[in-house]
Design an enzyme around this catalytic site. Structure first.
Site, PDB file in Angstrom:
ATOM      1  N   TRP A 102      53.912  43.208  48.299  1.00 26.20           N
ATOM      2  CA  TRP A 102      52.032  43.281  48.395  1.00 26.20           C
ATOM      3  C   TRP A 102      51.522  41.902  46.961  1.00 26.20           C
ATOM      4  O   TRP A 102      51.157  41.191  47.443  1.00 26.20           O
ATOM      5  CB  TRP A 102      51.493  44.181  48.919  1.00 26.20           C
TER       6      TRP A 102
ATOM      7  N   GLU B  84      55.350  47.702  47.368  1.00 27.00           N
ATOM      8  CA  GLU B  84      54.140  47.221  46.880  1.00 27.00           C
ATOM      9  C   GLU B  84      54.268  45.777  45.701  1.00 27.00           C
ATOM     10  O   GLU B  84      53.354  44.829  46.340  1.00 27.00           O
ATOM     11  CB  GLU B  84      53.503  48.420  46.215  1.00 27.00           C
TER      12      GLU B  84
ATOM     13  N   TRP C 202      40.021  43.317  49.676  1.00 29.02           N
ATOM     14  CA  TRP C 202      38.608  43.432  49.281  1.00 29.02           C
ATOM     15  C   TRP C 202      38.964  42.869  51.048  1.00 29.02           C
ATOM     16  O   TRP C 202      38.139  43.024  51.871  1.00 29.02           O
ATOM     17  CB  TRP C 202      37.806  42.766  48.977  1.00 29.02           C
TER      18      TRP C 202
ATOM     19  N   TRP D 104      25.278  40.796  57.071  1.00 29.47           N
ATOM     20  CA  TRP D 104      25.674  41.703  56.201  1.00 29.47           C
ATOM     21  C   TRP D 104      24.323  41.871  55.667  1.00 29.47           C
ATOM     22  O   TRP D 104      23.206  40.985  55.451  1.00 29.47           O
ATOM     23  CB  TRP D 104      26.352  40.829  54.598  1.00 29.47           C
TER      24      TRP D 104
ATOM     25  N   ASN E  24      44.743  53.394  44.856  1.00 32.34           N
ATOM     26  CA  ASN E  24      44.535  52.912  45.984  1.00 32.34           C
ATOM     27  C   ASN E  24      43.959  53.302  47.429  1.00 32.34           C
ATOM     28  O   ASN E  24      43.242  52.242  47.780  1.00 32.34           O
ATOM     29  CB  ASN E  24      46.402  52.256  46.361  1.00 32.34           C
TER      30      ASN E  24
ATOM     31  N   TRP F 252      32.005  42.025  51.737  1.00 31.46           N
ATOM     32  CA  TRP F 252      32.537  42.880  50.596  1.00 31.46           C
ATOM     33  C   TRP F 252      33.020  41.936  49.814  1.00 31.46           C
ATOM     34  O   TRP F 252      33.642  42.252  48.758  1.00 31.46           O
ATOM     35  CB  TRP F 252      34.279  42.202  51.704  1.00 31.46           C
TER      36      TRP F 252
HETATM   37  C1  LIG Z   1      39.839  46.645  47.640  1.00 28.48           C
HETATM   38  C2  LIG Z   1      40.940  46.596  46.466  1.00 28.48           C
HETATM   39  C3  LIG Z   1      41.360  46.190  45.463  1.00 28.48           C
HETATM   40  C4  LIG Z   1      42.837  46.299  44.645  1.00 28.48           C
HETATM   41  N1  LIG Z   1      42.513  45.363  43.424  1.00 28.48           N
HETATM   42  C5  LIG Z   1      43.108  45.169  42.619  1.00 28.48           C
HETATM   43  C6  LIG Z   1      43.530  44.604  41.606  1.00 28.48           C
HETATM   44  O1  LIG Z   1      41.792  43.911  41.088  1.00 28.48           O
HETATM   45  N2  LIG Z   1      44.616  44.494  41.138  1.00 28.48           N
HETATM   46  C7  LIG Z   1      45.365  45.100  41.179  1.00 28.48           C
HETATM   47  O2  LIG Z   1      46.707  45.342  40.261  1.00 28.48           O
HETATM   48  N3  LIG Z   1      45.705  45.513  42.326  1.00 28.48           N
HETATM   49  C8  LIG Z   1      44.381  46.246  43.109  1.00 28.48           C
HETATM   50  N4  LIG Z   1      44.590  46.863  44.534  1.00 28.48           N
HETATM   51  C9  LIG Z   1      45.714  47.198  45.192  1.00 28.48           C
HETATM   52  C10 LIG Z   1      46.386  48.313  44.780  1.00 28.48           C
HETATM   53  O3  LIG Z   1      44.915  49.177  44.996  1.00 28.48           O
HETATM   54  C11 LIG Z   1      46.661  48.449  43.333  1.00 28.48           C
HETATM   55  O4  LIG Z   1      47.787  47.712  42.432  1.00 28.48           O
HETATM   56  C12 LIG Z   1      46.844  50.037  43.136  1.00 28.48           C
HETATM   57  O5  LIG Z   1      46.263  50.781  43.368  1.00 28.48           O
HETATM   58  C13 LIG Z   1      47.262  49.738  41.404  1.00 28.48           C
HETATM   59  O6  LIG Z   1      47.776  51.240  40.658  1.00 28.48           O
HETATM   60  P1  LIG Z   1      49.080  51.495  40.783  1.00 28.48           P
HETATM   61  O7  LIG Z   1      50.008  50.519  39.520  1.00 28.48           O
HETATM   62  O8  LIG Z   1      49.885  53.194  40.092  1.00 28.48           O
HETATM   63  O9  LIG Z   1      50.045  51.039  41.543  1.00 28.48           O
HETATM   64  P2  LIG Z   1      51.794  52.161  42.300  1.00 28.48           P
HETATM   65  O10 LIG Z   1      51.935  52.145  44.014  1.00 28.48           O
HETATM   66  O11 LIG Z   1      52.583  52.302  40.951  1.00 28.48           O
HETATM   67  O12 LIG Z   1      52.313  50.677  43.254  1.00 28.48           O
HETATM   68  C14 LIG Z   1      52.639  49.408  41.805  1.00 28.48           C
HETATM   69  C15 LIG Z   1      53.192  48.046  42.319  1.00 28.48           C
HETATM   70  O13 LIG Z   1      52.465  47.653  43.144  1.00 28.48           O
HETATM   71  C16 LIG Z   1      51.083  46.797  43.002  1.00 28.48           C
HETATM   72  N5  LIG Z   1      50.151  46.922  43.577  1.00 28.48           N
HETATM   73  C17 LIG Z   1      49.987  48.380  44.233  1.00 28.48           C
HETATM   74  N6  LIG Z   1      49.503  48.421  45.998  1.00 28.48           N
HETATM   75  C18 LIG Z   1      49.213  46.709  45.722  1.00 28.48           C
HETATM   76  C19 LIG Z   1      48.200  46.417  46.700  1.00 28.48           C
HETATM   77  N7  LIG Z   1      48.419  46.787  47.991  1.00 28.48           N
HETATM   78  N8  LIG Z   1      48.203  45.024  46.509  1.00 28.48           N
HETATM   79  C20 LIG Z   1      48.620  43.657  45.745  1.00 28.48           C
HETATM   80  N9  LIG Z   1      49.539  44.732  44.841  1.00 28.48           N
HETATM   81  C21 LIG Z   1      49.620  46.151  44.834  1.00 28.48           C
HETATM   82  C22 LIG Z   1      50.636  46.500  41.213  1.00 28.48           C
HETATM   83  O14 LIG Z   1      50.849  45.377  41.008  1.00 28.48           O
HETATM   84  C23 LIG Z   1      50.641  47.668  41.214  1.00 28.48           C
HETATM   85  O15 LIG Z   1      51.225  48.057  39.632  1.00 28.48           O
HETATM   86  C24 LIG Z   1      43.061  46.731  45.394  1.00 28.48           C
HETATM   87  C25 LIG Z   1      43.645  47.923  46.183  1.00 28.48           C
HETATM   88  C26 LIG Z   1      42.014  47.144  47.125  1.00 28.48           C
HETATM   89  C27 LIG Z   1      42.371  48.678  48.726  1.00 28.48           C
END
Ligand SMILES: Cc1cc2nc3c(=O)[nH]c(=O)nc-3n(C[C@H](O)[C@H](O)[C@H](O)COP(=O)(O)OP(=O)(O)OC[C@H]3O[C@@H](n4cnc5c(N)ncnc54)[C@H](O)[C@@H]3O)c2cc1C
Length: 470
Positions: free
Chosen positions: A278, A275, A382, A306, A341, A359
């Site tokens: 990602w 992640e 998004w 849209w 997420n 979006w």
């Molecule tokens: C529509 C949408 C908008 C989002 N906007 C953001 C945002 O503005 N900022 C943001 O940090 N993340 C965003 N995310 C990704 C993700 O949802 C969050 O990073 C995650 O929910 C953060 O929770 P966590 O720290 O417990 O994640 P964990 O599951 O613990 O993951 C660890 C770290 O990995 C990174 N990560 C995890 N999933 C993703 C992902 N899909 N894409 C990129 N990085 C990821 C984050 O830095 C996160 O803290 C978005 C996802 C979606 C679908």
């Protein structure tokens, strides 16, 4: 005698800070500065929850510095004007900063570099917010990746060859004399509403504690629990990574150490580190294609029409669409500045496919409300949900909000937590309360999912066919 200034931005920590490390290894005396840039702090979109979290991180950094006898200088204004003046005032020649990735940050930093160099100074700029920059992860033909899985494979190959581990604890030189620590303004002074949002405690100490707790408790089951909003199964480190209260290298190093000590954690932690990859991928996409902040990554969807539907958009923003998993997510976002997420994916799919709203409207709303709002990850998420992104969800895969709710929140604990109106609805109806036959205070669905799905499929298909012809 070499004097230096470190300009803190999204790297609010003293440990494992690459540009700061370089500065303190070269300077005999130094000062740290943070600049409140009105274009960012009070700018459209930089929401109150994120600014409050940023100020909390900053206050804690100020205390960490003070413990080491170093005052944090806080200035207001445009960095390209403030920094040359500060260098002049302090007699410093070196300015260190960690690279930014957005087009705004790159333009601003180029202007800073120009004005500092014009005055005879030197700018030390380092990569810090990700492990590898886009140009370091290339395909076999030398180009950037547009799809995550091959990017991921190359990323890991590079990491194995060249793991970038955290640096040693810093030995700070003395501060440049004549400066005292300055107060961090409170959010009210910056014109931000006090807000009801319950944001987490900022700073490096909280970030490190959170990482430790995650590795000790949830990490081993992350591969199973990460999609369950009813379980506390993710790290919640995103706001800390956003502002650099912890570095991504620290996360990799500590997680790999945990697996060495306890190999059973390998599967969960491996998935978690993917992640973080990602996050690197979306940063690379933004670096390569800054236009994604305004446009569809996949141009074939540019003719997509849209809906302009203010009532539906407001219902989505306020968590009253009548679909519990969507509304719970939006209420969680407004109450805490964070959303799980899986739920982010569901609410984004609902806005773009069920309501057929652009979006960019959802991205902007998220950016205003998220504590972790990050231009690259938010845009990537998004565009993924809208099927317009690099690696996007194919347009014909449309989340059914009821089925998603039942699958990922089977007993309805998550939706009941954010929607107390559903407290007495039986589990089997909690994701579709209109089926319970009992009156509730909860609203009826604002759209019919099956109908909207058909319309979305037609519009996306039509736009793609048109896109292929042009
Ligand atoms: C529509 C949408 C908008 C989002 N906007 C953001 C945002 O503005 N900022 C943001 O940090 N993340 C965003 N995310 C990704 C993700 O949802 C969050 O990073 C995650 O929910 C953060 O929770 P966590 O720290 O417990 O994640 P964990 O599951 O613990 O993951 C660890 C770290 O990995 C990174 N990560 C995890 N999933 C993703 C992902 N899909 N894409 C990129 N990085 C990821 C984050 O830095 C996160 O803290 C978005 C996802 C979606 C679908």
């Amino acid at each position: 005698m070499t004097r230096g200034i470190h300009w803190f931005r999204n790297d609010l920590r003293l440990q494992d800070n690459t540009a700061l490390e370089e500065l303190v290894s070269r300077a005999d005396a130094w000062l740290p500065v943070f600049i409140l840039d009105p274009r960012i702090i009070a700018g459209a979109g930089f929401g109150a929850p994120r600014t409050r979290f940023l100020l909390d991180c900053l206050g804690r950094l100020r205390r960490d510095l003070e413990k080491r006898g170093v005052p944090l200088v806080v200035r207001e204004g445009h960095p390209e004007e403030v920094l040359p003046k500060l260098l002049h005032e302090t007699g410093a020649r070196l300015l260190s900063l960690n690279e930014g990735v957005t087009p705004f940050a790159r333009r601003r930093d180029a202007a800073v570099r120009q004005s500092v160099e014009r005055g005879g100074g030197e700018v030390v700029e380092r990569l810090d917010h990700v492990v590898f920059r886009s140009s370091e992860i290339r395909s076999a033909i030398g180009g950037p990746y547009a799809v995550y899985s091959p990017y991921n494979k190359t990323w890991w190959r590079r990491w194995r060859l060249e793991p970038r581990l955290p640096g040693n604890p810093l030995r700070l030189p003395p501060p440049i004399s004549g400066f005292a620590a300055e107060w961090i303004p409170d959010p009210g002074r910056l014109g931000l509403a006090a807000g009801e949002c319950d944001i987490p405690t900022g700073g490096s100490e909280a970030a490190n504690r959170r990482l430790q707790r995650f590795l000790e408790t949830a990490a081993g089951r992350y591969h199973e629990d990460r999609d369950r909003p009813d379980v506390d199964g993710t790290s919640r480190l995103s706001p800390y990574l956003r502002f650099g209260a912890i570095s991504v290298r620290q996360c990799f190093a500590r997680a790999e150490e945990a697996v060495r000590a306890e190999p059973m954690l390998g599967q969960g932690i491996g998935k978690w580190l993917d992640e973080l990859v990602w996050r690197e991928f979306y940063s690379a996409i933004l670096e390569e294609h800054p236009r994604v902040l305004r446009e569809n990554h996949r141009r074939e969807f540019d003719s997509l029409v849209w809906n302009e539907d203010t009532d539906a958009f407001e219902a989505w923003c306020e968590g009253r669409t009548g679909y519990p998993i969507v509304d719970a997510g939006m209420r969680q976002l407004r109450a805490t500045g964070w959303m799980h997420n899986r739920v982010r994916m569901i609410v984004a799919s609902f806005l773009t496919k069920d309501l057929l709203i652009d979006w960019r409207d959802g991205e902007r709303f998220f950016f205003q409300h998220l504590v972790d709002g990050d231009p690259a990850s938010n845009n990537g998420g998004w565009q993924w949900a809208a099927s317009t992104g690099t690696d996007a969800q194919p347009y014909f895969r449309i989340f059914n909000p009821v089925a998603q709710g039942k699958r990922w929140d089977p007993a309805g604990h998550y939706v009941r937590r954010w929607l107390p109106e559903l407290r007495d609805v039986p589990d089997r109806h909690v994701h579709a309360p209109w089926n319970s036959g009992e009156p509730t205070r909860y609203p009826a669905p604002i759209v019919d999912h099956a109908e909207r799905r058909t319309i979305a499929l037609e519009r996306y298909k039509g736009a793609r066919e048109k896109g292929a012809r042009t």
